[in-house]
Design an enzyme around this catalytic site. Structure first.
Site, PDB file in Angstrom:
ATOM      1  N   ARG A 144     -14.417  -1.062  -3.354  1.00  0.00           N
ATOM      2  CA  ARG A 144     -13.217  -2.816  -2.607  1.00  0.00           C
ATOM      3  C   ARG A 144     -13.674  -3.389  -3.540  1.00  0.00           C
ATOM      4  NH1 ARG A 144      -9.610   0.640  -2.484  1.00  0.00           N
ATOM      5  NH2 ARG A 144      -8.236   0.791  -0.951  1.00  0.00           N
ATOM      6  N   GLU A 198     -10.541  -7.080   5.211  1.00  0.00           N
ATOM      7  CA  GLU A 198     -10.880  -6.713   2.864  1.00  0.00           C
ATOM      8  C   GLU A 198      -9.816  -7.684   2.015  1.00  0.00           C
ATOM      9  OE1 GLU A 198      -7.541  -3.694   0.472  1.00  0.00           O
ATOM     10  OE2 GLU A 198      -9.625  -2.458   1.813  1.00  0.00           O
ATOM     11  N   SER A 247      -3.373  -2.993   2.552  1.00  0.00           N
ATOM     12  CA  SER A 247      -4.567  -2.962   3.909  1.00  0.00           C
ATOM     13  C   SER A 247      -5.921  -3.952   4.233  1.00  0.00           C
ATOM     14  CB  SER A 247      -5.752  -1.597   3.615  1.00  0.00           C
ATOM     15  OG  SER A 247      -5.011  -0.526   3.034  1.00  0.00           O
TER      16      SER A 247
END
Length: 310
Positions: free
Chosen positions: A179, A298, A228
């Site tokens: 990520r 995130e 997410s």
């Protein structure tokens, strides 16, 4: 335009500016969360010249700016954004395939690449089925799974940085992590080349259909979300930790933890950014208390004092 107009304002009312300009535009119209107050200006830049010129003027004037893409993985504050929110328009939505590689504009959707790969029955993008957002956003966050990610497919990336101009970088010169990527905060992705693999057409189809079916079964794809919310900690699943802390179904205002997947916060209707942030804080507190693990967000924050470029 009045004589006291700023350079940014002067540029945006110039008939020669290749873009679409909206003043005080609610960013809830441009995020997958359907949340967010107004931007001072929302600009769809349709060419490289328009994009680079706008950013250089913003930098010179000290006006904050942010590239939103299609607004996935973003939470915009209820007060909005005091600067210029930028979307990539016409010239950034190109998609070409030639001799085992895709050349893709950063404003093209990742789903369009997946669909083209499926049409041509070439491999390497099965993991991205059902992933929202633009190619530029996917590269910046190195979208993918624990086992496969888009950075593995990158041959080159063309970017723009104010004061430095355009640059083309080889994929191996970019650091790709879970990520994360090594693109600078003020570095705007313009275009990329992605390698497509030789694969059995039937395996490509089966894997894409299987991945999409799994996403539909366990993710709230039909509801407004940002994707997410938290990164998966090393060796653990954020969704499972949230479920372990008994957070599924928890609500604050119009925001709720999805019953399908604990790492998704859905806008049930009328949710505010304050609702989402309060629910995020509640989840982090409960997970830390139950497991000793502190979750890392995130989702990208825009328009908050502690947010990204705003």
């Amino acid at each position: 335009m009045a004589r006291h107009a700023s350079p940014v304002q002067s540029l945006l009312v110039d008939d020669r500016f290749d873009g679409d300009v909206y003043a005080r535009e609610p960013l809830s119209r441009h995020t997958t969360y359907r949340i967010g107050g107004p931007a001072r200006f929302f600009v769809r830049a349709n060419s490289v010249g328009a994009l680079t010129g706008l950013i250089e003027v913003c930098e010179a004037e000290g006006t904050p700016w942010v590239v939103l893409g299609r607004g996935s993985n973003v939470l915009v504050s209820d007060e909005g954004f005091s600067g210029v929110a930028i979307a990539l328009g016409r010239d950034f939505r190109t998609l070409r395939y030639d001799e085992g590689r895709f050349t893709v504009g950063a404003g093209a959707t990742l789903s369009s690449v997946v669909q083209e790969a499926f049409k041509r029955m070439v491999g390497g993008f099965e993991f991205a089925v059902g992933t929202p957002g633009t190619v530029g956003g996917a590269l910046r966050m190195n979208a993918g799974t624990r086992d496969e990610w888009i950075g593995e497919r990158v041959i080159s990336v063309t970017t723009f940085r104010p004061g430095r101009g355009l640059a083309r970088r080889h994929g191996d010169d970019i650091e790709w992590g879970y990520r994360t990527s090594s693109f600078a905060p003020d570095e705007v992705i313009v275009e990329c080349e992605l390698a497509a693999g030789v694969a059995d057409p039937y395996q490509v189809r089966d894997k894409m259909e299987g991945n999409l079916a799994r996403r539909k079964a366990c993710q709230p794809l039909s509801e407004p979300t940002c994707g997410s919310v938290f990164k998966n900690p090393e060796g653990a699943s954020a969704g499972q930790l949230i479920e372990q802390a008994r957070c599924k179904g928890a609500e604050v205002g119009g925001a709720r933890i999805s019953e399908l997947h604990g790492n998704f916060i859905v806008n049930r209707g009328g949710a505010t950014a304050a609702d989402v942030r309060a629910l995020m804080a509640l989840v982090r507190e409960r997970v830390l208390e139950a497991t000793g693990i502190e979750l890392t967000p995130e989702v990208r924050l825009v328009g908050f004092e502690d947010g990204d470029r705003g």
